[in-house]
Each structure stands twice: as structure tokens, then as C-alpha cells.
Design a protein around this motif. Structure first.
Motif, PDB file in Angstrom:
ATOM      1  N   UNK A 183      41.679  30.029  38.383  1.00  0.00           N
ATOM      2  CA  UNK A 183      41.312  31.280  37.710  1.00  0.00           C
ATOM      3  C   UNK A 183      41.844  32.464  38.512  1.00  0.00           C
ATOM      4  N   UNK A 184      42.177  33.531  37.823  1.00  0.00           N
ATOM      5  CA  UNK A 184      42.696  34.736  38.454  1.00  0.00           C
ATOM      6  C   UNK A 184      41.718  35.890  38.268  1.00  0.00           C
ATOM      7  N   UNK A 185      41.780  36.884  39.151  1.00  0.00           N
ATOM      8  CA  UNK A 185      40.923  38.062  38.969  1.00  0.00           C
ATOM      9  C   UNK A 185      41.226  38.765  37.643  1.00  0.00           C
ATOM     10  N   UNK A 186      40.181  39.347  37.070  1.00  0.00           N
ATOM     11  CA  UNK A 186      40.334  40.127  35.844  1.00  0.00           C
ATOM     12  C   UNK A 186      41.100  41.422  36.161  1.00  0.00           C
ATOM     13  N   UNK A 187      41.635  42.111  35.158  1.00  0.00           N
ATOM     14  CA  UNK A 187      42.396  43.345  35.412  1.00  0.00           C
ATOM     15  C   UNK A 187      41.637  44.374  36.259  1.00  0.00           C
ATOM     16  N   UNK A 188      40.350  44.584  35.974  1.00  0.00           N
ATOM     17  CA  UNK A 188      39.584  45.537  36.778  1.00  0.00           C
ATOM     18  C   UNK A 188      39.477  45.056  38.222  1.00  0.00           C
ATOM     19  N   UNK A 189      39.297  43.755  38.420  1.00  0.00           N
ATOM     20  CA  UNK A 189      39.234  43.215  39.780  1.00  0.00           C
ATOM     21  C   UNK A 189      40.562  43.415  40.498  1.00  0.00           C
ATOM     22  N   UNK A 190      41.678  43.201  39.800  1.00  0.00           N
ATOM     23  CA  UNK A 190      43.000  43.454  40.397  1.00  0.00           C
ATOM     24  C   UNK A 190      43.098  44.900  40.875  1.00  0.00           C
ATOM     25  N   UNK A 191      42.623  45.820  40.051  1.00  0.00           N
ATOM     26  CA  UNK A 191      42.680  47.240  40.408  1.00  0.00           C
ATOM     27  C   UNK A 191      41.813  47.532  41.631  1.00  0.00           C
ATOM     28  N   UNK A 192      40.611  46.961  41.683  1.00  0.00           N
ATOM     29  CA  UNK A 192      39.718  47.192  42.830  1.00  0.00           C
ATOM     30  C   UNK A 192      40.309  46.585  44.107  1.00  0.00           C
ATOM     31  N   UNK A 193      40.879  45.392  43.979  1.00  0.00           N
ATOM     32  CA  UNK A 193      41.501  44.746  45.138  1.00  0.00           C
ATOM     33  C   UNK A 193      42.649  45.606  45.660  1.00  0.00           C
ATOM     34  N   UNK A 194      43.482  46.112  44.759  1.00  0.00           N
ATOM     35  CA  UNK A 194      44.587  46.982  45.162  1.00  0.00           C
ATOM     36  C   UNK A 194      44.068  48.246  45.847  1.00  0.00           C
ATOM     37  N   UNK A 195      43.005  48.814  45.304  1.00  0.00           N
ATOM     38  CA  UNK A 195      42.401  50.020  45.882  1.00  0.00           C
ATOM     39  C   UNK A 195      41.922  49.755  47.312  1.00  0.00           C
ATOM     40  N   UNK A 196      41.244  48.633  47.521  1.00  0.00           N
ATOM     41  CA  UNK A 196      40.760  48.297  48.856  1.00  0.00           C
ATOM     42  C   UNK A 196      41.915  48.057  49.827  1.00  0.00           C
ATOM     43  N   UNK A 197      42.933  47.352  49.367  1.00  0.00           N
ATOM     44  CA  UNK A 197      44.097  47.085  50.227  1.00  0.00           C
ATOM     45  C   UNK A 197      44.824  48.378  50.578  1.00  0.00           C
ATOM     46  N   UNK A 198      44.920  49.305  49.628  1.00  0.00           N
ATOM     47  CA  UNK A 198      45.542  50.605  49.907  1.00  0.00           C
ATOM     48  C   UNK A 198      44.776  51.366  50.979  1.00  0.00           C
ATOM     49  N   UNK A 199      43.470  51.132  51.060  1.00  0.00           N
ATOM     50  CA  UNK A 199      42.627  51.759  52.086  1.00  0.00           C
ATOM     51  C   UNK A 199      42.702  51.014  53.424  1.00  0.00           C
ATOM     52  N   UNK A 200      43.464  49.919  53.454  1.00  0.00           N
ATOM     53  CA  UNK A 200      43.649  49.180  54.697  1.00  0.00           C
ATOM     54  C   UNK A 200      42.718  48.000  54.902  1.00  0.00           C
ATOM     55  N   UNK A 201      41.932  47.661  53.896  1.00  0.00           N
ATOM     56  CA  UNK A 201      41.009  46.537  54.023  1.00  0.00           C
ATOM     57  C   UNK A 201      41.683  45.233  53.610  1.00  0.00           C
TER      58      UNK A 201
END
Length: 81
Positions: free
Chosen positions: A54-72
Motif C-alpha cells: 500500500x502507498x500513502x494517500x495524496x494528502x499523506x504524500x503532501x504531509x511527508x514532503x512538507x516534513x522532509x522540506x523542513x529537514x525531518x
């Protein structure tokens, strides 16, 4: 293989044996954020558990990208290995 809950339980039990503190996240006002936060010796990593294949849902993809952009660091886990 197993379900998402099975994988999450096995990984969390292993983490505790390694001295890692897994904390369940429940941000009611912020849907899509990862399931858990793993803490170890001053470091943190967000973890999103999924059933095998299973893959993350579109909103989860966006949140993951947001966290990674913040360096997490963020990991998506769909197996116990």
C-alpha cells in the motif's frame, strides 16, 4: 507480511528493545501526518505504517514532503524488515 497493525506492532516492539521510543501521533487537527514519531538519543524520525504494497494517500504524500522540506526524516514502512 501481515496487516498494517501487525507490522506497526512488530516494528514498535523491536524499536523498544533497541532503546527507541515510539510515540503514536494523533494530530486531530492535521490529517495526513505520519502515524508515529520514533525518538532515539536526541534524534527523531516520523514513520508512516502501511499494509504490504500500500502507498500513502495524496494528502499523506503532501504531509511527508512538507516534513522532509523542513529537514525531518520520514519513513514509510510496509514490512517488518
Amino acid at each position: 507480511m501481515g496487516t498494517e497493525a501487525f507490522i506497526e506492532g512488530k516494528v514498535k516492539r523491536w524499536a523498544r528493545t533497541q532503546g527507541i521510543l515510539p510515540l503514536k501521533m494523533s494530530p486531530r487537527s492535521a490529517a495526513g501526518y505520519p502515524d508515529d514519531l520514533f525518538l532515539f538519543r536526541g534524534r527523531a524520525c516520523f514513520v508512516e505504517f502501511k499494509a504490504p504494497g500500500k502507498l500513502p494517500r495524496p494528502l499523506q504524500h503532501a504531509r511527508i514532503a512538507e516534513l522532509r522540506e523542513q529537514g525531518f526524516p520520514v519513513e514509510v514502512v510496509d514490512n517488518v524488515q
